[in-house]
Design a protein around this motif. Structure first.
Motif, PDB file in Angstrom:
ATOM      1  N   ILE A  55       0.865  -1.180   0.000  1.00 52.79           N
ATOM      2  CA  ILE A  55       0.000   0.000   0.000  1.00 52.79           C
ATOM      3  C   ILE A  55       0.903   1.232   0.000  1.00 52.79           C
ATOM      4  O   ILE A  55       2.017   1.185   0.518  1.00 52.79           O
ATOM      5  N   LEU A  56       0.448   2.323  -0.583  1.00 54.79           N
ATOM      6  CA  LEU A  56       1.225   3.554  -0.586  1.00 54.79           C
ATOM      7  C   LEU A  56       1.173   4.222   0.793  1.00 54.79           C
ATOM      8  O   LEU A  56       0.193   4.052   1.529  1.00 54.79           O
ATOM      9  N   PRO A  57       2.198   4.998   1.142  1.00 53.19           N
ATOM     10  CA  PRO A  57       2.240   5.617   2.470  1.00 53.19           C
ATOM     11  C   PRO A  57       1.009   6.460   2.803  1.00 53.19           C
ATOM     12  O   PRO A  57       0.477   6.368   3.914  1.00 53.19           O
ATOM     13  N   MET A  58       0.532   7.271   1.861  1.00 53.05           N
ATOM     14  CA  MET A  58      -0.624   8.132   2.144  1.00 53.05           C
ATOM     15  C   MET A  58      -1.880   7.295   2.385  1.00 53.05           C
ATOM     16  O   MET A  58      -2.699   7.625   3.249  1.00 53.05           O
ATOM     17  N   MET A  59      -2.029   6.206   1.652  1.00 51.12           N
ATOM     18  CA  MET A  59      -3.188   5.330   1.855  1.00 51.12           C
ATOM     19  C   MET A  59      -3.099   4.639   3.213  1.00 51.12           C
ATOM     20  O   MET A  59      -4.116   4.436   3.878  1.00 51.12           O
TER      21      MET A  59
END
Length: 92
Positions: A55-59
């Motif tokens: 998963i991406l950091p912001m998500m």
């Protein structure tokens, strides 16, 4: 090696686990967290993070699941010393 993972892999996974936990628990800027955990460029962090956590950091900050990589503790126990050896170690 004893634990089945190279030292560099352990350090990388442990660092990604810690930065993921900090992203979830704080409002600090993601780039500042990346620098804190040793990423030298802003471009290298999202790729490494998403490969580990999927998963991406912001998500991850808002609603994603993050992985954890447990801290490894190694203890060494020395047994079977006789009195002569014990006296040697006490004199050092």
């Amino acid at each position: 090696m004893i634990c089945g993972i190279p030292l560099g892999g352990y350090i990388r996974n442990r660092r990604l686990s810690l930065d993921g936990a900090e992203i979830k628990s704080s409002n600090a800027k993601i780039i500042n967290i990346a620098f804190k955990y040793g990423y030298e460029t802003p471009e290298s962090f999202p790729g490494a993070f998403s490969r580990f956590h999927n998963i991406l950091p912001m998500m991850a900050r808002h609603d994603g699941e993050i992985k954890t990589f447990a801290r490894i503790t190694i203890k060494s126990i020395l047994e079977g010393m006789d009195r002569l050896q014990l006296r040697f170690f006490e004199s050092i």
